[in-house]
Design a protein around this motif. Structure first.
Motif, mmCIF file in Angstrom:
data_model
loop_
_atom_site.group_PDB
_atom_site.id
_atom_site.type_symbol
_atom_site.label_atom_id
_atom_site.label_comp_id
_atom_site.label_asym_id
_atom_site.label_seq_id
_atom_site.Cartn_x
_atom_site.Cartn_y
_atom_site.Cartn_z
ATOM 1 N N LEU A 119 55.821 -60.424 -14.610
ATOM 2 C CA LEU A 119 56.219 -59.285 -13.798
ATOM 3 C C LEU A 119 56.074 -59.600 -12.319
ATOM 4 O O LEU A 119 55.050 -60.124 -11.888
ATOM 5 C CB LEU A 119 55.378 -58.065 -14.172
ATOM 6 N N GLN A 120 57.115 -59.243 -11.562
ATOM 7 C CA GLN A 120 57.138 -59.514 -10.127
ATOM 8 C C GLN A 120 57.501 -58.251 -9.360
ATOM 9 O O GLN A 120 58.263 -57.415 -9.855
ATOM 10 C CB GLN A 120 58.190 -60.567 -9.790
ATOM 11 N N PRO A 121 57.001 -58.116 -8.131
ATOM 12 C CA PRO A 121 57.426 -56.977 -7.314
ATOM 13 C C PRO A 121 58.951 -56.974 -7.167
ATOM 14 O O PRO A 121 59.573 -58.018 -6.968
ATOM 15 C CB PRO A 121 56.736 -57.232 -5.970
ATOM 16 N N GLY A 122 59.524 -55.792 -7.274
ATOM 17 C CA GLY A 122 60.978 -55.654 -7.192
ATOM 18 C C GLY A 122 61.644 -55.505 -8.542
ATOM 19 O O GLY A 122 62.821 -55.145 -8.619
ATOM 20 N N THR A 154 55.385 -53.123 -8.039
ATOM 21 C CA THR A 154 55.057 -53.292 -6.627
ATOM 22 C C THR A 154 53.952 -54.344 -6.512
ATOM 23 O O THR A 154 53.604 -55.002 -7.488
ATOM 24 C CB THR A 154 54.584 -51.958 -6.013
ATOM 25 N N GLU A 155 53.384 -54.471 -5.327
ATOM 26 C CA GLU A 155 52.273 -55.415 -5.143
ATOM 27 C C GLU A 155 51.008 -54.930 -5.850
ATOM 28 O O GLU A 155 50.094 -55.710 -6.114
ATOM 29 C CB GLU A 155 51.986 -55.607 -3.652
ATOM 30 N N GLY A 156 50.956 -53.644 -6.160
ATOM 31 C CA GLY A 156 49.793 -53.082 -6.851
ATOM 32 C C GLY A 156 50.218 -52.315 -8.076
ATOM 33 O O GLY A 156 50.898 -52.842 -8.952
ATOM 34 N N ALA A 157 49.819 -51.036 -8.132
ATOM 35 C CA ALA A 157 50.193 -50.194 -9.276
ATOM 36 C C ALA A 157 51.694 -49.926 -9.263
ATOM 37 O O ALA A 157 52.323 -49.853 -8.203
ATOM 38 C CB ALA A 157 49.417 -48.880 -9.227
ATOM 39 N N ALA A 158 52.257 -49.767 -10.447
ATOM 40 C CA ALA A 158 53.691 -49.485 -10.560
ATOM 41 C C ALA A 158 54.016 -48.143 -9.901
ATOM 42 O O ALA A 158 53.227 -47.195 -9.943
ATOM 43 C CB ALA A 158 54.118 -49.476 -12.016
ATOM 44 N N LEU A 159 55.195 -48.071 -9.299
ATOM 45 C CA LEU A 159 55.690 -46.832 -8.717
ATOM 46 C C LEU A 159 56.545 -46.128 -9.770
ATOM 47 O O LEU A 159 57.525 -46.694 -10.265
ATOM 48 C CB LEU A 159 56.533 -47.135 -7.474
ATOM 49 N N VAL A 160 56.161 -44.910 -10.134
ATOM 50 C CA VAL A 160 56.891 -44.149 -11.137
ATOM 51 C C VAL A 160 58.001 -43.374 -10.434
ATOM 52 O O VAL A 160 57.743 -42.424 -9.697
ATOM 53 C CB VAL A 160 55.957 -43.190 -11.898
ATOM 54 N N ALA A 220 50.770 -43.576 -24.460
ATOM 55 C CA ALA A 220 51.348 -44.925 -24.538
ATOM 56 C C ALA A 220 52.145 -45.238 -23.280
ATOM 57 O O ALA A 220 52.110 -46.370 -22.778
ATOM 58 C CB ALA A 220 52.219 -45.053 -25.781
ATOM 59 N N LEU A 221 52.877 -44.236 -22.779
ATOM 60 C CA LEU A 221 53.635 -44.451 -21.547
ATOM 61 C C LEU A 221 52.696 -44.699 -20.369
ATOM 62 O O LEU A 221 52.931 -45.599 -19.552
ATOM 63 C CB LEU A 221 54.522 -43.235 -21.279
ATOM 64 N N ALA A 222 51.614 -43.932 -20.291
ATOM 65 C CA ALA A 222 50.634 -44.151 -19.220
ATOM 66 C C ALA A 222 50.026 -45.542 -19.312
ATOM 67 O O ALA A 222 49.820 -46.226 -18.289
ATOM 68 C CB ALA A 222 49.539 -43.089 -19.291
ATOM 69 N N ALA A 223 49.741 -46.009 -20.529
ATOM 70 C CA ALA A 223 49.187 -47.355 -20.714
ATOM 71 C C ALA A 223 50.207 -48.415 -20.318
ATOM 72 O O ALA A 223 49.855 -49.449 -19.719
ATOM 73 C CB ALA A 223 48.767 -47.548 -22.172
ATOM 74 N N ALA A 224 51.472 -48.192 -20.640
ATOM 75 C CA ALA A 224 52.529 -49.138 -20.260
ATOM 76 C C ALA A 224 52.661 -49.216 -18.751
ATOM 77 O O ALA A 224 52.805 -50.314 -18.179
ATOM 78 C CB ALA A 224 53.849 -48.704 -20.888
ATOM 79 N N ILE A 225 52.618 -48.057 -18.099
ATOM 80 C CA ILE A 225 52.713 -48.033 -16.635
ATOM 81 C C ILE A 225 51.534 -48.772 -16.016
ATOM 82 O O ILE A 225 51.686 -49.535 -15.053
ATOM 83 C CB ILE A 225 52.781 -46.575 -16.139
ATOM 84 N N ASP A 226 50.348 -48.590 -16.565
ATOM 85 C CA ASP A 226 49.163 -49.277 -16.040
ATOM 86 C C ASP A 226 49.271 -50.791 -16.198
ATOM 87 O O ASP A 226 48.764 -51.551 -15.372
ATOM 88 C CB ASP A 226 47.915 -48.757 -16.753
ATOM 89 N N ALA A 227 49.954 -51.227 -17.266
ATOM 90 C CA ALA A 227 50.117 -52.671 -17.502
ATOM 91 C C ALA A 227 51.250 -53.272 -16.683
ATOM 92 O O ALA A 227 51.373 -54.503 -16.615
ATOM 93 C CB ALA A 227 50.384 -52.926 -18.989
ATOM 94 N N ALA A 228 52.058 -52.433 -16.053
ATOM 95 C CA ALA A 228 53.221 -52.914 -15.291
ATOM 96 C C ALA A 228 52.801 -53.313 -13.885
ATOM 97 O O ALA A 228 53.113 -52.640 -12.896
ATOM 98 C CB ALA A 228 54.294 -51.834 -15.269
ATOM 99 N N ARG A 229 52.088 -54.423 -13.817
ATOM 100 C CA ARG A 229 51.549 -54.918 -12.549
ATOM 101 C C ARG A 229 51.938 -56.373 -12.346
ATOM 102 O O ARG A 229 52.102 -57.122 -13.318
ATOM 103 C CB ARG A 229 50.021 -54.804 -12.540
ATOM 104 N N PRO A 230 52.073 -56.808 -11.093
ATOM 105 C CA PRO A 230 52.453 -58.199 -10.836
ATOM 106 C C PRO A 230 51.413 -59.159 -11.408
ATOM 107 O O PRO A 230 50.207 -58.897 -11.355
ATOM 108 C CB PRO A 230 52.516 -58.283 -9.309
ATOM 109 N N GLY A 231 51.890 -60.232 -12.013
ATOM 110 C CA GLY A 231 51.010 -61.211 -12.635
ATOM 111 C C GLY A 231 50.874 -61.001 -14.129
ATOM 112 O O GLY A 231 50.618 -61.954 -14.865
ATOM 113 N N ASN A 232 51.028 -59.751 -14.588
ATOM 114 C CA ASN A 232 51.086 -59.511 -16.026
ATOM 115 C C ASN A 232 52.440 -59.960 -16.555
ATOM 116 O O ASN A 232 53.349 -60.292 -15.791
ATOM 117 C CB ASN A 232 50.878 -58.023 -16.336
ATOM 118 N N ARG A 233 52.573 -59.947 -17.868
ATOM 119 C CA ARG A 233 53.830 -60.324 -18.496
ATOM 120 C C ARG A 233 54.399 -59.162 -19.291
ATOM 121 O O ARG A 233 53.695 -58.184 -19.569
ATOM 122 C CB ARG A 233 53.644 -61.560 -19.371
ATOM 123 N N LEU A 234 55.664 -59.306 -19.629
ATOM 124 C CA LEU A 234 56.343 -58.227 -20.348
ATOM 125 C C LEU A 234 55.595 -57.866 -21.631
ATOM 126 O O LEU A 234 55.491 -56.698 -22.005
ATOM 127 C CB LEU A 234 57.770 -58.655 -20.668
#
Length: 261
Positions: free
Chosen positions: A198-201, A244-250, A135-149
């Protein structure tokens, strides 16, 4: 108020995150049959002191706790899953231990949790730990700019549903940065396409936790330790991430993990 972090500020959080990853790696190595929870607490206190970090938990006094928290790590065993108050308890074969820690270094926070099984693991315990990690891996994958909370919440909830675990939404992820808890609550179940974009930063602590057969919780007399209401076993996984601009930084990734970096 939502505060977007600069790349330099995110790197300072990453410094904190690497230290937390080191702490949780050591906790996982030390936790064994015959080890007392207070031994783990004092080991982590020593690590924090040597690093010059500051615990986010010491003297923490939110509305749901009973008095200030006077420990530096949450240690939750078996049916306990969140805010476990370290106590005089010796780990036994087959115990499920969730460890959760947040510290600041030079004014920047990070927060992470992991669940380990002490000694001989039962298959059903391995399964629920695996579910929170997926579930955490799926959440991280969804944490991208343009997606929503809501996309993050939905990703966590979908994994829980696939495993057949109910989901409690009272406690979940949150914003993080200069303090352990910043604006944005991230429930572990939700509808995609809803909520803040979701936005970079943006920096978030994502933390799926499940109990095997209930979404209801109860508190110990200590006023802190949260358990499953029916006594079923639990698991908890958490990382601090930066959009970030792409995949989330863990920011709290441990070296032994197979999650996006």
């Amino acid at each position: 108020m939502i505060e977007l972090k600069s790349p330099a500020e995110i790197e300072r959080m990453h410094v904190t995150g690497r230290f937390i990853a080191e702490v949780l790696t050591e906790v996982g190595e030390i936790a064994d049959v015959g080890v007392n929870l207070m031994e783990l607490e004092h080991h982590v206190r020593g690590m924090i002191k040597r690093r010059g970090a500051e615990s986010c938990y010491w003297d923490y006094a939110p509305s749901f706790g009973r008095g200030p928290f006077r420990n530096v790590i949450c240690l939750s065993v078996n049916d306990a899953v969140l805010h476990g108050l370290p106590r005089d308890y010796t780990l036994r074969d087959g115990d499920v231990l969730s460890a959760d820690i947040a510290v600041t270094i030079d004014g920047w926070a990070a927060d992470s949790a992991r669940t380990v099984i002490v000694g001989t693991p039962a298959e059903e315990d391995l399964r629920i730990v695996r579910a929170t990690e997926e579930a955490l891996a799926a959440a991280i994958d969804a944490a991208r700019p343009g997606n929503r909370l809501g996309d993050i919440s939905a990703a966590i909830g979908a994994v829980a549903d696939a495993y057949g675990y109910p989901v409690n939404t009272e406690f979940g992820g949150h914003g993080i940065g200069r303090t352990m808890h910043e604006d944005l609550h991230i429930p572990n179940k939700g509808r995609p396409g809803r909520g803040v974009k979701l936005q970079p930063g943006l920096t978030l602590a994502l933390e799926p936790w499940f109990a095997r057969t209930t979404d209801r919780i109860v508190y110990d007399p200590d006023g802190w330790t949260i358990r499953s209401a029916d006594g079923s076993r639990t698991a908890h996984s958490e990382h601090t991430v930066a959009i970030t601009e792409g995949a989330a930084l863990v920011l709290t990734r441990r070296p032994d993990e197979a999650v996006a970096a």
